[in-house]
Design an enzyme around this catalytic site. Sequence first.
Site, mmCIF file in Angstrom:
data_model
loop_
_atom_site.group_PDB
_atom_site.id
_atom_site.type_symbol
_atom_site.label_atom_id
_atom_site.label_comp_id
_atom_site.label_asym_id
_atom_site.label_seq_id
_atom_site.Cartn_x
_atom_site.Cartn_y
_atom_site.Cartn_z
ATOM 1 N N LYS A 272 0.853 -1.188 0.000
ATOM 2 C CA LYS A 272 0.000 0.000 0.000
ATOM 3 C C LYS A 272 0.891 1.242 0.000
ATOM 4 C CE LYS A 272 -3.771 -2.132 2.640
ATOM 5 N NZ LYS A 272 -4.862 -2.031 1.675
ATOM 6 N N ARG A 347 -9.684 -12.344 1.504
ATOM 7 C CA ARG A 347 -10.477 -13.436 0.933
ATOM 8 C C ARG A 347 -9.727 -14.767 0.984
ATOM 9 N NH1 ARG A 347 -10.825 -10.201 -4.536
ATOM 10 N NH2 ARG A 347 -10.833 -8.629 -2.887
#
Length: 512
Positions: A272, A347
């Site tokens: 990020k 996920r």
Amino acid sequence: MSYPLAIAVSSVQAALNDSQWDALIIIASDFTAVPELQFEINAAAAIDSRIGKETVLLLSAKAPGQRLVLSPTGPLDRDYDDVRSFYDAAKQGITQAKAAGAKSPALYVIAPETDAYQYAAEVAYLGACQALWQPLEGREARGEATIEPVTQIGVIGVSEHQSRYMEAVEAGKRVARDLCGTEPERMAPRRFADYCVETFAGTDVQVSVETKVDTLQKDYPLLMAVARSSLQVDRHKPAVIRLEYQGEGEIEQTLLFAGKGLVYDTGGADLKTGGAMAGMSRDKGGAAAVAGFIKTVALLKTKGIRIIAEIGAVRNSIGSDAFVPDEIITSHAGVRVRIGNTDAEGRLVLADLLSHLREDAKTAVNPTLYSIATLTGHAARAVGPYSALVENGAARRVGLSADLALVGDLWADPSEISRSRREDFSFIKGRSSADDLLSCNNAPSSVTPRGHQFPMAFLVAAAGLDQHGLNTEQPLPYCHIDIAGSGVDGGDWQHGKPSAAPVAALAAYYCL
């Protein structure tokens, strides 16, 4: 761990006459229906135009502690008005009362006598507690009594039964906020597990924690790919926490929860950048909500229900052993997953947890599966400050999301319903003979069409739940709850208070 007790108070007059209260907070759309204090309110309104428009603290000889707080809700009769007006007004009112030195305020809620506002008093108490909460490490550093001096809140017009229910929900929300809102080194994976053990000590919840790396690598291969670069630091090593509750009496339904507990998400190899890492200690909000809901159930001793939950407490670290895009990893369900972007790590964690829970669900009584996660920026972009519900066909057939959304509206814990579509399953299909699924594309979810729906399709396929759809021999209802938009109150992911969504909605749906 403490929180303001909810004390049932029979009437306004009882609050005025009882010395245990030191402030009265009135929450209403107008203040013309309080005969006991009407003279003071009218006299104040004659000289102060803020009354009825914003929260005001008045000096009143009749009020407990001489503190009278008038906190307006604004209009309540428009099509889009809902009970959150009372939640917000309570936050403002308790803040004023606390600033004035009150430690035992009483809430008087005047709400329309309609179904939409039937829980306005309970919601107001929860809103007040939300405003009072401060991070766990702040309370430890400065002392609980110093940083949160309000010890009890009287709620006028509720029963003892209602007050006990409110306390249980708030206790669950407090667990969720503490787990989610604590800085990443204070709540690293092993400490997250320790906190769960401490939280459920003395309750009917059984807690087991798996930390053996070899076992995790075998049983949770996708989760361990995310954790791989964290193994060099002992306190960052992952943990899978399993919580089990069985209520008294014949079991009528089984709930199975997977919680995303990314205690910190750097993005991994897809790091990020541009300041996007700030606030990523809050990426454990789904796991926190699972623990919080089970805390509420345990305190209420809800009968006829069994709960099995698995929480993946993991740190997505950047380092020389970080997993990278293009790797192909076989999930617990035997599905070959090609990694598309390492910042889509949640996920992967959830898929292995769900695969284990799927095995439990096969032999369970009336099972329903959930995953809860701060999963995608797209959910926040698409539905704003609401939880996004995405369900499979079996859940849609029984109206699961619709019912949960309806209950959430009544408890100031709202959600929006999204449909799972064929495009979502096409999106995650493997592109070569080497892989069965693609975890995600390599663009931010917020700019990807159906960016919060297609991850649910991935979870279904990677966890083997596609073998339990609507038209199979054993359909298993499953609902994914993305709280990326609803998980933090006020929208500031680094400094805002965790909302504990969807604890209140789940508690009302299954415990009332």
